[in-house]
Design an enzyme around this catalytic site. Sequence first.
Site, PDB file in Angstrom:
ATOM      1  N   VAL A 134       2.918  -4.556   5.866  1.00 49.95           N
ATOM      2  CA  VAL A 134       3.851  -4.174   4.836  1.00 49.95           C
ATOM      3  C   VAL A 134       3.068  -4.160   3.297  1.00 49.95           C
ATOM      4  CG1 VAL A 134       5.946  -5.077   3.594  1.00 49.95           C
ATOM      5  CG2 VAL A 134       5.726  -5.484   6.015  1.00 49.95           C
ATOM      6  N   GLU A 135       2.160  -5.063   3.244  1.00 52.00           N
ATOM      7  CA  GLU A 135       1.621  -5.271   1.722  1.00 52.00           C
ATOM      8  C   GLU A 135       0.538  -3.845   1.455  1.00 52.00           C
ATOM      9  OE1 GLU A 135       2.201  -6.933  -0.652  1.00 52.00           O
ATOM     10  OE2 GLU A 135       3.087  -8.617   0.221  1.00 52.00           O
ATOM     11  N   SER A 136      -0.212  -3.564   2.421  1.00 51.42           N
ATOM     12  CA  SER A 136      -1.352  -2.576   2.214  1.00 51.42           C
ATOM     13  C   SER A 136      -1.436  -1.849   3.226  1.00 51.42           C
ATOM     14  CB  SER A 136      -2.496  -3.508   1.800  1.00 51.42           C
ATOM     15  OG  SER A 136      -3.040  -4.234   3.101  1.00 51.42           O
TER      16      SER A 136
END
Length: 434
Positions: free
Chosen positions: A141-143
């Site tokens: 989700v983040e990166s």
Amino acid sequence: MITINKQTLMAASIVALFTGSGCSSTLSKPEHASKQPTLRKASLHTANLAGTQASAVAQQPLQQKPTLDEDFDTWERVFRGFQLSNQYSKHPQVQRFVNYYGRNPEQLNLLSERASVFLHMIVHEVERRGMPNELALLPFVESAFDADVFSHAGAAGLWQFIPDTGRRYGLQQAKSYDARMDPFAATGAALTYLQKLNNDFNGDWLLALAAYNCGENRVQREIDKNRAKGLPTTFWHLSLPKETREYVPRLLAFKELISNAPRYGITLSETPNQARLAQLHIDKPVDLRQAALQAGLAPDTLVDLNPCFRTGITTPQYSNRIVLPRQYAKQLMAVIDALPAASNRVYASSSASGYNKLATTRIGKKSSKIAKAKPKSSTKVHTVRRGETLQSIAQRHGTSVQTLMKHNSKRSSKLKVGERLDVMAAAEGATNHS
């Protein structure tokens, strides 16, 4: 297990550490325990938590779990450690993202390949701390599991730390070095922060995840508002920013898709239960491209694994470690020992190298496969005018905000009138991770 001969062990310029499991501290000064280096055991290293301030966060008790042999698959190891309710996958918001991501299984195949480089290291640290293995999926989700990525807000790395939070959890940032982009240090810092948030919200992991995205103060304010109105205070009932309302369902959707990959036509990359990465302690500046070339590897092999060194040259004053492919650790150790200290010559960031970041380096195969190089883009300078933003400049020059930030080593999207930016014209394949 890699074996190192006696002469290599006695080389005065480097101290080697072979692990891939466990996240080390980012140090303000390099460690020099003695004039003659020794090979440290991984158990000592994993006990040294990354990004943790001594007086800040009390660690939760570490839990011992049965050991799995190397024939076991790391993805299966992830699945066995899930702790969050599977009922969440039925929530309409989660199903929305299951359907959205599930329409493109090829992209998920690619993301799983990228994730497999870091997965063993992350899940080992998650399990060591007794945390839910769902957290090992959070970089999806983040990166998108890209260690060399910036957001519009200046968040960076696998775990997308903004500058202030990164510094609070021990991740140093300078022009030539950014610990937020060190996969080991950032993983330790992120898990420490998540442990703290979980404690703040009485063991509710959904609230902890929401706070990781939008801040604990914002989540607490919304809880207090609902409590004052006699309303439920679970994640699903809070009036949080749109990004945060989607953030937790995205993670839960990735859990559903990855843990039921055949059902959704997803082929997970092979991930034997062994470390793909090792860490090497060094006490001199090293030209990472030169080291890779002399070891017979693709030139960006080490640069891609160590984006924290923004010039392609290590900076022992900030960190005396590099990450390297475990299977090539012995030959790289010998090469680095023989290399003279590098000068401070500045390289363009890895985004300018012409390599397709979506097809990242494959570590752990018998041959180190690098994505086929694309033609290098031409570069020109853009002078920032009043009213311009990175978005408008990127659109004008046919590139992306992320590429502009990488290419100019920017840690935030703020611009100054008159600032000069190197612009990559014809930056094909640039991916905006905002």
